[in-house]
Scaffold this motif. Structure first.
Motif, mmCIF file in Angstrom:
data_model
loop_
_atom_site.group_PDB
_atom_site.id
_atom_site.type_symbol
_atom_site.label_atom_id
_atom_site.label_comp_id
_atom_site.label_asym_id
_atom_site.label_seq_id
_atom_site.Cartn_x
_atom_site.Cartn_y
_atom_site.Cartn_z
ATOM 1 N N GLN A 183 0.848 -1.155 0.002
ATOM 2 C CA GLN A 183 -0.090 0.021 -0.024
ATOM 3 C C GLN A 183 0.956 0.967 0.034
ATOM 4 O OE1 GLN A 183 -2.030 -1.367 3.486
ATOM 5 N NE2 GLN A 183 -3.425 -2.635 2.285
ATOM 6 N N ILE A 184 1.976 1.209 0.588
ATOM 7 C CA ILE A 184 2.609 2.455 0.691
ATOM 8 C C ILE A 184 3.520 2.593 -0.591
ATOM 9 C CG2 ILE A 184 3.188 2.484 3.307
ATOM 10 C CD1 ILE A 184 5.847 1.531 2.945
ATOM 11 N N THR A 185 3.854 1.397 -1.157
ATOM 12 C CA THR A 185 4.566 1.537 -2.358
ATOM 13 C C THR A 185 3.595 1.985 -3.562
ATOM 14 O OG1 THR A 185 5.929 -0.356 -1.690
ATOM 15 C CG2 THR A 185 5.837 -0.060 -4.194
ATOM 16 N N SER A 186 2.535 1.333 -3.526
ATOM 17 C CA SER A 186 1.245 1.944 -4.620
ATOM 18 C C SER A 186 1.191 3.435 -4.403
ATOM 19 C CB SER A 186 0.078 1.197 -4.345
ATOM 20 O OG SER A 186 0.174 -0.336 -4.698
ATOM 21 N N LYS A 187 0.876 3.897 -3.229
ATOM 22 C CA LYS A 187 0.835 5.242 -2.996
ATOM 23 C C LYS A 187 2.070 6.137 -3.769
ATOM 24 C CE LYS A 187 -0.672 6.557 1.007
ATOM 25 N NZ LYS A 187 -0.838 7.074 2.402
ATOM 26 N N VAL A 188 3.095 5.796 -3.866
ATOM 27 C CA VAL A 188 4.222 6.486 -4.360
ATOM 28 C C VAL A 188 4.842 6.236 -5.844
ATOM 29 C CG1 VAL A 188 6.682 7.653 -3.792
ATOM 30 C CG2 VAL A 188 4.956 6.816 -1.945
ATOM 31 N N LEU A 189 4.613 5.026 -6.039
ATOM 32 C CA LEU A 189 5.173 4.452 -7.391
ATOM 33 C C LEU A 189 4.535 5.141 -8.351
ATOM 34 C CD1 LEU A 189 6.471 2.244 -9.505
ATOM 35 C CD2 LEU A 189 4.576 0.829 -9.080
ATOM 36 N N PRO A 190 3.275 5.589 -8.699
ATOM 37 C CA PRO A 190 2.664 5.969 -9.735
ATOM 38 C C PRO A 190 3.332 7.681 -9.798
ATOM 39 C CG PRO A 190 0.863 5.258 -8.754
ATOM 40 C CD PRO A 190 2.092 5.030 -7.801
ATOM 41 N N LEU A 191 3.713 8.198 -8.612
ATOM 42 C CA LEU A 191 4.093 9.594 -8.637
ATOM 43 C C LEU A 191 5.476 9.648 -9.362
ATOM 44 C CD1 LEU A 191 3.025 10.626 -5.152
ATOM 45 C CD2 LEU A 191 1.712 10.981 -7.020
ATOM 46 N N ILE A 192 6.297 8.659 -8.881
ATOM 47 C CA ILE A 192 7.567 8.597 -9.296
ATOM 48 C C ILE A 192 7.840 8.059 -11.007
ATOM 49 C CG2 ILE A 192 9.829 7.311 -9.152
ATOM 50 C CD1 ILE A 192 9.115 9.176 -6.727
ATOM 51 N N ALA A 193 6.892 7.394 -11.034
ATOM 52 C CA ALA A 193 6.849 6.776 -12.616
ATOM 53 C C ALA A 193 6.438 8.013 -13.821
ATOM 54 C CB ALA A 193 6.179 5.651 -12.695
ATOM 55 N N LEU A 194 5.086 8.751 -13.239
ATOM 56 C CA LEU A 194 4.822 9.826 -14.038
ATOM 57 C C LEU A 194 5.643 11.060 -13.972
ATOM 58 C CD1 LEU A 194 1.112 9.467 -12.857
ATOM 59 C CD2 LEU A 194 2.180 8.588 -15.180
ATOM 60 N N GLY A 195 6.524 11.407 -12.866
ATOM 61 C CA GLY A 195 7.327 12.537 -12.806
ATOM 62 C C GLY A 195 6.476 13.715 -13.118
ATOM 63 N N ASP A 196 6.753 14.535 -14.052
ATOM 64 C CA ASP A 196 6.008 16.003 -14.009
ATOM 65 C C ASP A 196 4.719 15.838 -14.826
ATOM 66 O OD1 ASP A 196 8.195 17.290 -13.116
ATOM 67 O OD2 ASP A 196 9.011 17.866 -14.919
ATOM 68 N N THR A 245 13.818 0.285 -8.419
ATOM 69 C CA THR A 245 14.258 0.201 -9.808
ATOM 70 C C THR A 245 13.854 1.286 -10.650
ATOM 71 O OG1 THR A 245 14.821 -2.088 -9.572
ATOM 72 C CG2 THR A 245 14.667 -1.080 -11.824
ATOM 73 N N TYR A 246 12.371 1.463 -10.392
ATOM 74 C CA TYR A 246 11.755 2.555 -11.073
ATOM 75 C C TYR A 246 12.636 4.043 -10.824
ATOM 76 C CZ TYR A 246 7.597 1.755 -13.944
ATOM 77 O OH TYR A 246 6.863 1.550 -14.913
ATOM 78 N N ALA A 247 12.638 3.927 -9.335
ATOM 79 C CA ALA A 247 13.142 5.247 -8.823
ATOM 80 C C ALA A 247 14.779 5.466 -9.124
ATOM 81 C CB ALA A 247 13.008 5.146 -7.233
ATOM 82 N N LYS A 248 15.488 4.522 -9.187
ATOM 83 C CA LYS A 248 16.815 4.738 -9.607
ATOM 84 C C LYS A 248 16.836 5.262 -11.188
ATOM 85 C CE LYS A 248 21.152 2.197 -10.271
ATOM 86 N NZ LYS A 248 21.673 0.814 -10.058
ATOM 87 N N LYS A 249 15.785 4.770 -12.135
ATOM 88 C CA LYS A 249 16.057 5.016 -13.464
ATOM 89 C C LYS A 249 15.531 6.417 -13.568
ATOM 90 C CE LYS A 249 15.685 0.423 -15.420
ATOM 91 N NZ LYS A 249 17.094 0.434 -16.046
ATOM 92 N N LYS A 250 14.844 7.065 -12.522
ATOM 93 C CA LYS A 250 14.338 8.524 -12.837
ATOM 94 C C LYS A 250 15.064 9.227 -12.070
ATOM 95 C CE LYS A 250 10.102 7.777 -14.934
ATOM 96 N NZ LYS A 250 9.910 8.909 -15.860
ATOM 97 N N GLY A 251 16.455 8.952 -11.423
ATOM 98 C CA GLY A 251 17.241 9.862 -10.971
ATOM 99 C C GLY A 251 17.115 9.934 -9.619
ATOM 100 N N TYR A 252 16.498 9.225 -8.762
ATOM 101 C CA TYR A 252 16.271 9.454 -7.332
ATOM 102 C C TYR A 252 17.418 8.786 -6.613
ATOM 103 C CZ TYR A 252 11.606 11.500 -7.686
ATOM 104 O OH TYR A 252 10.585 12.199 -8.169
ATOM 105 N N ASN A 253 17.918 9.248 -5.458
ATOM 106 C CA ASN A 253 18.887 8.595 -4.770
ATOM 107 C C ASN A 253 18.616 7.429 -4.038
ATOM 108 O OD1 ASN A 253 21.545 8.429 -3.489
ATOM 109 N ND2 ASN A 253 21.152 9.913 -1.962
#
Length: 473
Positions: free
Chosen positions: A37-50, A101-109
């Motif tokens: 549930q906490i992952t589902s909350k944040v995953l779309p935000l990171i994947a969609l970006g702006d 993995t998604y977050a790393k590819k999007k440039g997150y630390n």
């Protein structure tokens, strides 16, 4: 809802991506917090970006989830379902590592140790013999895909799994989501022939029955509509050159469970990603009008908090209309419900609740008294019902004695000022949850219902309603 406290908005677009606005609000406000549930909350935000349709703070959300992951990653590298858990949840682990993995590819630390330990756990899991069911095979296929996204050569893992699946299920497994994960892995490995053959196996073109969600519910994380959304994401990410899913059939497949109010956090997350492929620059000029109950037109104000055309709806709005017919719209409501549930119900499970003082049932005590709350749950459907939540609202005039909580049969608890949230598996054996509350105010207080519900299957739930009032002298 009480009109005085109700907040409503309507978002409109010629693109179905507008539904992601409502889904992200649902995820952001979701009151429970297992690893999925906490992952589902944040995953779309990171994947969609702006392209995220809501003004959420993605960086802050990322920091919070990394902190949560620290409390849940075990020495093996896998993740538990809840904080400080003692055993690995295979799906939650894969999902968390997919997010990292998604977050790393999007440039997150992304912490290197966290991701590397997780990938080590995936390799260990893939080398285990724990593949005697289709569900475990799907989890392994998911793990292979995550390793491949991290630029590992996974050909050996793919061959081992496909040989096992061929021996057990012949060709039938190729209709499952496992084949889609393996196809995407082959694509990343530049094995295009194998990839293109496997990706066409998933049974996306099947005829949908009206009650498919009920009959194709394999497990909490494995439903036909969740798998459909995963398939759309995999195709759009890796196979858009040979398969075009940007059509009305795909839109209908993704939106049907949402429109039917039959969606979970997991389905919401995957659906947002699937809908993002329809995020096109279409005309967003509408002549929306609103009217009160007497038919008088009401002025509307646009909200600047969304990338869609979004209007704040005044509290006296009765009807809205537009001359444009080919629109998708989402109405979001927030407030307090007027109708309190007054009858108990049981669907697949049951729950009861009693109050005790010195071993005797009570509904009247004196200020300062401590009262034991006893909640009992059991299954009526002869199943082990995982990921169940007891939602017990505290009677007004009482406060929870957090140190008094007692139960050896739960997985996690979250004791708040106004409620006790308890997470557990419910089977045919009666399970008990006990805790104490202290009467702090005099008066006659309504006793709220206690709820028992599956966090993923709306067909499994129960409500228990006791006497209407509890009196404190």
């Amino acid at each position: 809802m009480y009109k005085e406290f109700r907040e409503q908005t309507v978002s409109l677009s010629t693109s179905p991506f507008v539904f992601s606005s409502g889904l992200l609000k649902f995820l952001n406000k979701y009151p429970h917090g297992c690893t999925e549930q906490i992952t589902s909350k944040v995953l779309p935000l990171i994947a969609l970006g702006d392209n995220s349709p809501n003004a959420f703070d993605r960086n802050e959300a990322f920091k919070i989830i990394i902190g949560k992951y620290r409390l849940r990653q075990l020495s093996s590298g896998g993740f538990s379902t809840w904080d400080n858990g003692s055993y690995v949840s295979e799906f939650n682990s894969m999902y968390a590592l997919h997010f990292l993995t998604y977050a790393k590819k999007k440039g997150y630390n992304v912490p290197k140790d966290m991701l590397n330990d997780g990938l080590r756990w995936i390799r260990s899991y893939l080398n285990s013999d724990d593949d005697n069911s289709m569900w475990n095979a799907k989890i392994k296929a998911y793990g292979i895909y995550i390793l491949t996204l991290n630029e590992e050569v996974t050909t050996g893992f793919i061959l081992n799994l496909t040989n096992s699946l061929d021996a057990r299920y012949q060709d039938s497994w190729k209709k499952s989501i496992a084949s889609s994960y393996l196809a995407a892995s082959y694509k990343l490995l530049h094995e295009d022939k194998m990839a293109n053959e496997l990706i066409k196996g998933y049974n996306f073109d099947r005829d949908i029955k009206q009650d498919e969600r009920h009959y194709y519910y394999y497990s909490d994380f494995d439903t036909s509509f969740v798998n459909d959304a995963i398939y759309v994401n995999l195709v759009n990410s890796h196979f858009s050159d040979i398969i075009d899913l940007n059509n009305d059939k795909t839109i209908s497949r993704i939106l049907n469970p949402i429109i039917d109010d039959d969606y979970s956090t997991l389905l919401s997350s995957y659906s947002v990603l699937a809908l993002s492929s329809f995020n096109e620059n279409k005309s967003n000029e509408f002549d929306l009008k609103a009217y009160d109950k007497e038919g008088k037109e009401i002025a509307l104000e646009k909200s600047d908090k969304s990338m869609f055309v979004t209007y704040e709806l005044p509290k006296n709005v009765y009807k809205i209309s537009s001359s444009k017919s080919d629109l998708y719209y989402v109405i979001t409501s927030q407030g307090f419900e007027q109708n309190i549930i007054s009858e108990k119900s049981s669907e697949g499970v049951e729950v009861t609740k009693e109050f005790y003082v010195d071993g005797k049932k009570v509904t009247k005590v004196k200020k300062g008294d401590e009262v034991e709350v006893l909640i009992k749950v059991r299954a009526l459907n002869d199943k082990e019902n995982y990921n169940m939540a007891i939602i017990d609202l505290v009677v007004g005039g009482f406060e929870i004695k957090t140190e008094s909580f007692s139960s050896d049969e739960i997985e996690h608890k979250d004791l708040r000022e106004d409620r006790a949230l308890v997470y557990l598996t419910v089977d045919e054996n009666v399970k008990e949850v006990r805790y104490k509350v202290k009467a702090t105010s005099k008066g006659k207080f309504t006793i709220p219902p206690v709820y028992l519900k599956s966090l993923y299957n709306k067909y499994v739930n129960a409500v228990y309603v006791k006497e209407p009032y509890f009196e404190v002298e």
